[in-house]
Write an enzyme that holds these catalytic residues in place. Structure first.
Site, PDB file in Angstrom:
ATOM      1  N   SER A  13       4.073   2.663   7.097  1.00 38.05           N
ATOM      2  CA  SER A  13       4.709   2.787   5.782  1.00 38.05           C
ATOM      3  C   SER A  13       4.879   4.190   5.211  1.00 38.05           C
ATOM      4  O   SER A  13       5.976   4.549   4.788  1.00 38.05           O
ATOM      5  CB  SER A  13       3.931   1.950   4.754  1.00 38.05           C
ATOM      6  OG  SER A  13       2.612   2.427   4.632  1.00 38.05           O
ATOM      7  N   GLU A  50       0.675  -0.921  17.983  1.00 40.61           N
ATOM      8  CA  GLU A  50       0.927  -0.076  19.143  1.00 40.61           C
ATOM      9  C   GLU A  50       0.281  -0.657  20.407  1.00 40.61           C
ATOM     10  O   GLU A  50      -0.685  -1.411  20.335  1.00 40.61           O
ATOM     11  CB  GLU A  50       0.330   1.337  18.919  1.00 40.61           C
ATOM     12  CG  GLU A  50       0.936   2.096  17.784  1.00 40.61           C
ATOM     13  CD  GLU A  50       0.582   1.516  16.410  1.00 40.61           C
ATOM     14  OE1 GLU A  50      -0.557   1.019  16.243  1.00 40.61           O
ATOM     15  OE2 GLU A  50       1.450   1.530  15.534  1.00 40.61           O
ATOM     16  N   THR A  83       8.488  -2.208   0.208  1.00 37.29           N
ATOM     17  CA  THR A  83       9.443  -2.660   1.232  1.00 37.29           C
ATOM     18  C   THR A  83       9.181  -1.837   2.486  1.00 37.29           C
ATOM     19  O   THR A  83       9.188  -0.602   2.432  1.00 37.29           O
ATOM     20  CB  THR A  83      10.891  -2.454   0.746  1.00 37.29           C
ATOM     21  OG1 THR A  83      11.085  -3.245  -0.428  1.00 37.29           O
ATOM     22  CG2 THR A  83      11.886  -2.898   1.803  1.00 37.29           C
TER      23      THR A  83
END
Ligand code: 8IG
Length: 276
Positions: free
Chosen positions: A216, A197, A97
């Protein structure tokens, strides 16, 4: 399908009790009482599961308390219990997630806390990421040596002070280099995403001391350390970061680089896990 209710969304719930419940679900569904090692497979790494050992059980993550459906195709929503040739039990987490899903940081680190509750003493975190070092090419696997958490968030709640010196274990990085002495390493910068970015942000990360940009691993590593696990981190550089590479970034390119690198990095990861 509507999002199912998740017990982690109740702010008064105890995330560690929910992780303990998830670990008992894994015990019940796999028949394996104790896992020694856990590994989260990020983009490009999913083929490693077959090479680690013999699969004892594969379970849909949705059958385990607190896990969410995967946000993205290509992120396999399964948990697997694998036994290595020398008898170690490895919990393979193919259901990450991400912070950018905005379900909160408790859900982001639930798999790590579940792994700890299932007995894992070592947490191997892998991801696909952008590279800042010019010497890296798409398809290069690198070790994570440290991180810069740019999410302005933490999985720790309240006055929980956890030491992050040597978060990405030097011992485990050295061990990985006994398998592949050419492995380079770098500092992982976690951005929130899901946008990549800007070139200016990549330059900022570079000036801050970063070498890898991703979405992550830093928050997961912090939770792993809080749980007392030793952490090993790998990034597959699937693209050079924006402005470092001359062409625009595309998700298709990232998937393709992952696919090409997959056999090599999967073999590497399996051999490293075998040596843990
Ligand atoms: I794959 O260039 C992958 N994930 N933040 N930047 C960030 N995450 C990524 C990138 C990247 N490539």
């Amino acid at each position: 399908m509507a999002d199912q209710t998740n017990p982690l969304d109740d702010p008064s719930a105890d995330p560690f009790a929910i992780a303990a419940e998830a670990a008992s679900d894994i015990h019940r569904l796999t028949g394996v009482e104790h896992h020694d090692i856990a590994v989260t497979l990020g983009s490009g790494w999913s083929k490693a599961a077959e090479l680690i050992g013999e699969t004892v059980a594969t379970i849909p993550a949705t059958e385990v308390t607190g896990f969410s459906k995967p946000a993205l195709e290509g992120h396999v929503g399964t948990l697997r219990s694998i036994v290595t040739p020398d008898g170690k039990h490895v919990l393979v987490i193919g259901a990450r997630t991400h912070y950018y899903e905005r379900h909160g940081v408790r859900r982001v680190v639930h798999s790590v806390r579940t792994a700890a509750a299932a007995g894992a003493k070592t947490m191997v975190l892998t991801n696909g990421a952008g590279g800042i070092k010019e010497t890296w090419k798409a398809g290069t696997p690198v070790l994570i040596s440290d991180h810069i958490n740019l999410t302005a968030d933490s999985p720790l709640e309240g006055a929980t002070f956890v030491d992050l010196t040597d978060l990405y274990s030097r011992r485990l990085r050295d061990l990985a280099r006994t398998i592949d002495p050419t492995l380079d390493e770098g500092v992982y910068c976690q951005f929130t995403g899901p946008h990549y970015e800007t070139p200016a942000e990549v330059q900022m990360a570079k000036h801050l001391g970063g070498h890898i940009v991703g979405m992550s691993t830093a928050l997961e590593a912090i939770a792993a350390r809080q749980a007392g696990m030793e952490v090993l981190g790998f990034s597959l550089i699937t693209n050079l970061a924006a402005g470092i590479q001359k062409t625009p970034l595309s998700h298709a390119e990232v998937i393709e680089a992952g696919r090409e690198a997959e056999p090599v990095i999967s073999g590497l990861l399996a051999r490293v896990i075998g040596a843990l």
